[in-house]
Every structure is written in C-alpha cells, then in structure tokens.
Design a protein around this motif. Structure first.
Motif, PDB file in Angstrom:
ATOM      1  N   GLY A 116       0.883  -1.268   0.123  1.00 29.50           N
ATOM      2  CA  GLY A 116      -0.058  -0.147   0.024  1.00 29.50           C
ATOM      3  C   GLY A 116       0.720   1.247  -0.023  1.00 29.50           C
ATOM      4  O   GLY A 116       2.156   1.020  -0.387  1.00 29.50           O
ATOM      5  N   THR A 117       0.182   2.250   0.266  1.00 28.45           N
ATOM      6  CA  THR A 117       0.851   3.790   0.331  1.00 28.45           C
ATOM      7  C   THR A 117       2.195   3.496   1.235  1.00 28.45           C
ATOM      8  O   THR A 117       2.000   3.352   2.728  1.00 28.45           O
ATOM      9  N   ASN A 118       3.486   3.795   0.863  1.00 28.88           N
ATOM     10  CA  ASN A 118       4.602   3.758   1.477  1.00 28.88           C
ATOM     11  C   ASN A 118       5.277   4.528   0.560  1.00 28.88           C
ATOM     12  O   ASN A 118       5.402   4.781  -0.600  1.00 28.88           O
ATOM     13  N   ALA A 119       6.500   5.308   1.403  1.00 28.85           N
ATOM     14  CA  ALA A 119       7.299   6.001   0.468  1.00 28.85           C
ATOM     15  C   ALA A 119       8.148   5.627  -0.740  1.00 28.85           C
ATOM     16  O   ALA A 119       8.250   6.057  -1.968  1.00 28.85           O
ATOM     17  N   ILE A 120       8.708   4.186  -0.722  1.00 27.90           N
ATOM     18  CA  ILE A 120       9.344   3.537  -1.713  1.00 27.90           C
ATOM     19  C   ILE A 120       8.465   3.204  -3.038  1.00 27.90           C
ATOM     20  O   ILE A 120       8.552   3.583  -4.084  1.00 27.90           O
ATOM     21  N   GLY A 121       7.426   2.674  -2.423  1.00 26.40           N
ATOM     22  CA  GLY A 121       6.431   2.130  -3.344  1.00 26.40           C
ATOM     23  C   GLY A 121       5.625   3.281  -4.132  1.00 26.40           C
ATOM     24  O   GLY A 121       5.300   3.337  -5.220  1.00 26.40           O
ATOM     25  N   THR A 122       5.320   4.231  -3.239  1.00 24.62           N
ATOM     26  CA  THR A 122       4.866   5.450  -3.986  1.00 24.62           C
ATOM     27  C   THR A 122       5.540   6.072  -4.813  1.00 24.62           C
ATOM     28  O   THR A 122       5.264   6.671  -5.837  1.00 24.62           O
ATOM     29  N   ALA A 123       6.887   6.462  -4.554  1.00 19.67           N
ATOM     30  CA  ALA A 123       7.829   7.203  -5.338  1.00 19.67           C
ATOM     31  C   ALA A 123       7.897   6.577  -6.569  1.00 19.67           C
ATOM     32  O   ALA A 123       8.226   7.229  -7.795  1.00 19.67           O
ATOM     33  N   ALA A 148      10.971   8.676   3.559  1.00 20.18           N
ATOM     34  CA  ALA A 148      11.150   9.854   2.658  1.00 20.18           C
ATOM     35  C   ALA A 148      11.805   9.072   1.353  1.00 20.18           C
ATOM     36  O   ALA A 148      12.948   8.540   1.768  1.00 20.18           O
ATOM     37  N   ALA A 149      11.474   9.246   0.396  1.00 24.11           N
ATOM     38  CA  ALA A 149      12.141   8.324  -0.864  1.00 24.11           C
ATOM     39  C   ALA A 149      12.326   9.013  -2.119  1.00 24.11           C
ATOM     40  O   ALA A 149      11.439   9.933  -2.444  1.00 24.11           O
ATOM     41  N   VAL A 150      13.419   9.005  -2.950  1.00 17.34           N
ATOM     42  CA  VAL A 150      13.441   9.226  -4.243  1.00 17.34           C
ATOM     43  C   VAL A 150      13.829   8.180  -5.329  1.00 17.34           C
ATOM     44  O   VAL A 150      14.778   7.345  -4.780  1.00 17.34           O
ATOM     45  N   VAL A 159      14.439   3.909 -14.487  1.00 15.79           N
ATOM     46  CA  VAL A 159      14.123   4.101 -12.926  1.00 15.79           C
ATOM     47  C   VAL A 159      15.191   2.677 -12.758  1.00 15.79           C
ATOM     48  O   VAL A 159      14.791   1.709 -13.002  1.00 15.79           O
ATOM     49  N   ALA A 160      16.253   2.962 -11.786  1.00 13.81           N
ATOM     50  CA  ALA A 160      17.179   1.659 -11.448  1.00 13.81           C
ATOM     51  C   ALA A 160      16.808   1.339 -10.086  1.00 13.81           C
ATOM     52  O   ALA A 160      17.194   0.104  -9.698  1.00 13.81           O
ATOM     53  N   GLY A 161      16.330   2.141  -9.255  1.00 16.19           N
ATOM     54  CA  GLY A 161      16.054   1.696  -7.822  1.00 16.19           C
ATOM     55  C   GLY A 161      15.199   3.089  -7.270  1.00 16.19           C
ATOM     56  O   GLY A 161      15.084   3.753  -7.643  1.00 16.19           O
ATOM     57  N   VAL A 162      15.411   2.914  -5.732  1.00 12.26           N
ATOM     58  CA  VAL A 162      14.839   4.059  -4.861  1.00 12.26           C
ATOM     59  C   VAL A 162      15.888   4.042  -3.585  1.00 12.26           C
ATOM     60  O   VAL A 162      16.387   3.040  -3.144  1.00 12.26           O
ATOM     61  N   LEU A 163      16.195   5.134  -3.425  1.00 13.35           N
ATOM     62  CA  LEU A 163      17.035   5.717  -2.125  1.00 13.35           C
ATOM     63  C   LEU A 163      15.796   6.257  -1.273  1.00 13.35           C
ATOM     64  O   LEU A 163      15.047   7.023  -1.307  1.00 13.35           O
TER      65      LEU A 163
END
Length: 594
Positions: A116-123, A148-150, A159-163
């Motif tokens: 669900g809604t979370n910084a990694i998945g929503t980013a 917090a995610a980018v 898109v290679a990944g998320v920080l």
C-alpha cells in the motif's frame, strides 16, 4: 473519492498524492490490517544483489555519508531495486523496534501493490520524490514509521532503484526529504560521469556559470550527434523523456548551435530558458556518418529496416527469432554495418558452445599471469572486443544458467572486470541476440531467467524462412557478391538465379550459402554460370521439402560433391558447407582426405 469509503483522515483526503495512492492500494485488494508479507529467500536475494552490483557500488559512498546524518533520528537508509525490493539497509537497526527491523530488512518488497501507500512504493508509482508520515501509510502496521524516498534514474533514463530514509514517526524529520533528494542527485550525477565512454560528448548546463562542474549541473551525453544519456535534472528541466534517448540528435535539441568543443562557459537559450554550457569532445574521435535511408532487408520493407536501425541506434536490445539457418546472423551483420555502431566490431558469441570452465576468461578476459596457462600478454575478452560495436549472442536459448547470471550483470552495469584485475572497465555496445527456441517457454520451464528475457528481448523480430522472403533473387545476387563472386568475375545467369530463387531451401540461408560456396569453388574466372553448373538435385523443378525438427538437412549428394571438389579434404568441405567436421563424419562421409 466520493463518500470517503476508506475512512481517510482529513489530511489524506485533502492531499491528492495520498488519496490517489490509497485508492490504488484499495484496487490492489489490500486490507489496512494485513500483517503477513513474504520475503525473498536468501538464495534469490543473493541473485538479485549480484544483478545490482553496479547500483550498490555507485550508491555506497553517498549512502555511508547519509546514514551518519540520520543516526540521531534513529533512522536507516534503505536502497531498493526498481520493483521496490530492499537490497540493503544502512544504519543502526538496533535502535528501531523489532517489527520495524524485520520490515526494513533486505529481501522485503515495498511496492505499492504489496504494502500500500509507502514512500518507496509510492515514489516508484509516481516516479518522483515523496514522504509518507505515520498514519498516511495505508497499512496500520507501518503507521509508526516516517519514510522519505526518491527514485534513482540511470543514465539511460530508466528507473534503477529507490533511495529511502525510514525511521520512527515520533522523531522530527524537517530535513529528511531534502537530505535524501540531495543524495539521489549526487548519485545520478556520479553515475553519468562514471559511465562516460571515450567516444562520447559530454554537455554540462546550468543557469548560473559558477554551478557548472557541480552536482547541480545538467548533464547530456551524445554519441556522434545522437543523444544517448542524461541525468534526471537535465531531462526534467529540458522536458526530455527516456524514449527520446537514442532518437534525438544534437541538432534537433540545439538547432542553432554547432557541435564544437567549448571549454569556457557560453550562454545558450533553450526552450525560452537561459543557460550557460560547456561541451567536452570525445577523447576517442569517431566520424559520424548518417545511415542511408531505406535500408532494404531482404525479407521486409525499407520501413522495417529503418525501424530496426533506429532501435539498434538507441541501444535497444534486439532479439531475432526464426528457424535454424534462416539468416539471423547475416541480418544482424547488415544492421551493424549501417548503424552508428559500425566503427566498432561485430563480435559473435555462440552461447551454447562456451565451456562453463572458460566462461569468465572468454567473456571477461584476463590479465597477464592471471592463472596457470594464461597468455603472457593477457586477453581482452569478447565483451571488451565488442566495446563501441555490436555484441551478437547466438543460440541465446541454449545459454547455460551460469552464463545467464553473469551476462545480465554485464548488461546492467556496462562494465567488466578481467580475471586478475582489481578495477572494472566501462564498456558500451549494442546487443542483438538470436534463437530458434521459444524463449517464453524456456522461462516458464525455469531454464531461462525471466529478468534476462526482458532485458534481451526489448524488441523481438521473427525472421521468416528463406522460402518466404519476397526478394530472394536480389538476395542471392547480393550474397554472391559478398562471397567474392564479382571479384573473381564469375557471374550467375538470370536462369540460374531464378532457379535458385524458386527452391524451397529447407536449410534456409545456410544451405543457400553453402551451395554458392561450392559453385564459386568449382567455377573458373570470367565464367557465367548456367543451371547446368548446379548439382543434379538442384536442376529439377523445385518441390517443397520437409524440414525435420527445424534443423538444416544437407543433401548427401551435395556433401559428396563438395568433398570431391576439395579432394576429400574434410576440413575444407565442412568450411564450404558451413558445418562442423563432426557433422560430416556423423553423416557417413569417408575420411579419405587430409
């Protein structure tokens, strides 16, 4: 959302980003009270980590610095892949409660569809930065967290990944999103700079000249005059999409600007915006030649040829499928010769024929003295030989699993470490693979990696058998020219070409090529060959011939005649027929030659 069916808090309902994400979470069938989430097995996780080694290497120094910043917030830095799978977690996990430690450990999937809604998945869902605080999370079990995610963008626009930074929601996080944004910007900047190849142009832009040569500059990479890479700052500011990489030229992007080296910052107007720019030329110069329009592939229309060239020029991996011997390598070589990669080599690898014990040395190369029996001069390896050119992977469907894993890593990282070397070397090449197998079926059977399947099959082309090509006569003349017939002033009569064009060719292009080699070997200089020059079995009116198992069937009389023309020399006959010597032995050829 009408009637607030999710019982959103006023804060969530008033925020379009959050309310959209909660709506998606509901459509995924998630329950806010869900509490059971599978994790990747250690073996599968190790495989994923190996596939993303380059991403980890690039991010490590930046993440180390970032994790020290968040220590006082009892927070950790999380690196995920493009699916939201946690690869690494950095920082003091012991400061977090057990549930948070378990949830943020490597192997957990934080996609929006999974949690669900979370910084990694929503980013990932919005392809932009975001922060999710406490009760903004869709799942109740995550509402003690702040995240917090980018997304991290690779130089090719993907898109290679998320920080991500995650920690207790009870701590103040006034600067956390700014920190993670700054770290992502630095990673993307370094990625472009470190991925640069000697034959590429690098353009730096910024509205303020003093900001050039900093992480805030916009970076664009050109190969010849073709835009091939850029950092997120440049692509967002200039309105570029990933689809335009490999398609847009320097002149289209900057119509009034000559593509010449500029060392001192110069002003430039782009789309109504004023920038200052520098343009660094290639260290290794290649001459740009515009591919001829209307490349005619012998099995298709000129437009099809142009489309394949555009894809290859853009670095899109092509997968050519079709019957054994139907000309997959021949077509691939034609594409290479007309593409922007033509200044580099065409390096062919038979994926089914490399012994497992030689995979690393054959592909990656080795340093002098890397192992017992190694050449004193070392060996660059097939991958480095293809640098600047085309890597042709034949029989991709028969590739050993060991090679699949290593190849995927090279394709993702675009660098190779020779045996005995301590540093990786960047490589840049286009990929064409060929197979007569059903790759999707091999994936379903578990004998071919699904991630490699999608990486190699970015665009698939089914090559029809030779008997279905619309321009067989023209192709036969071109093949005769390529084999050296015209150099020896040996011509094919129209009647002979017509007869050959009408044959069913169960062995496809390979069978035709073998026959033309025999005709060439037997002909005298200056001769014009008629139909009576053909072996007897080709002189009769052609009739459809069955293909057994899709494999090439060399006619026994053709083999016998080829052997006779080379005085029984098995090696030369096999070379002329395009088969292995063992094939002739298996088919009962006598070993009376030398």
């Amino acid at each position: 959302m009408r009637g607030n069916p999710l019982n959103l808090t006023p804060e969530v309902e008033a925020n379009p980003l959050l309310s959209d994400s909660w709506s998606r979470s509901l459509r995924y069938g998630l329950e806010p009270t869900a509490d059971d989430f599978p994790r990747l097995h250690s073996r599968e996780l190790a495989d994923r980590l190996a596939s993303h080694r380059r991403l980890q290497q690039l991010t490590q120094p930046v993440i180390d610095s970032l994790s020290r910043k968040v220590t006082d917030l009892q927070s950790v830095v999380v690196l995920s892949d493009a699916s939201g799978l946690v690869l690494h977690t950095f920082g003091d996990m012991q400061a977090m409660d057990k549930a948070q430690r378990v949830a943020l450990a490597p192997g957990n999937l934080w996609s929006e569809s999974g949690r669900g809604t979370n910084a990694i998945g929503t980013a990932l869902a919005i392809d932009d930065s975001c922060e999710i605080e406490g009760r903004q999370h869709f799942l109740a079990r995550n509402q003690d967290l702040y995240c917090a995610a980018v997304p991290l963008q690779s130089p090719d626009g993907r898109v290679a990944g998320v920080l991500d930074i995650s920690g207790p929601a009870s701590y103040p996080h006034h600067q956390t999103l700014a920190w993670v944004k700054g770290a992502a910007k630095q990673i993307e900047y370094l990625w472009v700079k470190q991925s640069l190849h000697p034959q590429q142009w690098l353009m730096s832009l910024h509205p303020r000249p003093e900001k050039l040569d900093s992480v805030d500059e916009l970076l664009l990479v050109f190969e010849d005059n073709l835009l091939t890479a850029g950092n997120r700052l440049a692509m967002r500011r200039l309105g570029l999409s990933a689809a335009e990489l490999g398609q847009m030229t320097f002149g289209q992007l900057f119509p009034d600007l000559p593509q010449q080296a500029v060392d001192v910052p110069q002003p430039l107007w782009v789309a109504g915006q004023r920038f200052y720019y520098r343009l660094r030329p290639p260290a290794r110069v290649s001459v740009a030649v515009t591919p001829p329009p209307g490349l005619r592939l012998p099995f298709s229309t000129p437009r099809e040829g142009e489309k394949l060239l555009r894809l290859l020029n853009a670095g899109i991996a092509l997968c050519i499928e079709g019957e054994t011997g139907c000309g997959k390598e021949h077509i691939s070589r034609m594409l290479h010769q007309h593409s922007r990669w033509r200044s580099g080599k065409f390096v062919a690898i038979n994926c089914a024929a490399i012994p497992e014990s030689l995979i690393e040395s054959e592909l990656f190369g080795y340093q002098p003295g890397a192992f017992t029996g190694a050449s004193k001069n070392g060996y660059p390896g097939k991958i480095r030989e293809a640098d600047g050119g085309v890597l042709f992977l034949d029989e991709i469907g028969d590739m050993p699993v060991t090679l699949q894993t290593r190849l995927l890593r090279i394709l993702q990282e675009k660098e190779v470490t020779p045996l005995g070397a301590s540093q990786s070397l960047p490589v840049n090449f286009a990929v064409i693979c060929a197979t007569h197998r059903n790759l999707a079926q091999r994936v379903a059977e578990g004998t071919f990696r699904e991630d490699l399947f999608y990486r190699l099959r970015e665009f698939a082309l089914t090559l029809p058998p030779l008997r279905q090509w619309p321009a067989r006569a023209a192709f036969i003349r071109q093949l005769w020219h390529d084999l050296g017939g015209e150099k020896r002033r040996i011509a094919l009569s129209s009647a002979l070409v017509d007869r050959l064009a009408a044959c069913p060719w169960p062995g496809n292009v390979r069978q035709l090529q073998s026959l033309l080699k025999v005709l060439l070997a037997l002909a005298e200089e200056g001769e014009t060959l008629e139909t009576d020059a053909l072996p007897e079995e080709y002189r009769a009116a052609p009739a459809p011939a069955p293909v057994a198992g899709g494999r090439q069937q060399h006619d026994a009389r053709l083999i016998a005649q080829t052997l006779a023309s080379f005085d029984g020399n098995i090696s030369k006959a096999a070379q002329a027929l395009g088969v292995a010597r063992s094939t002739l032995y298996r088919r009962g050829a006598r070993t009376g030659g030398r």
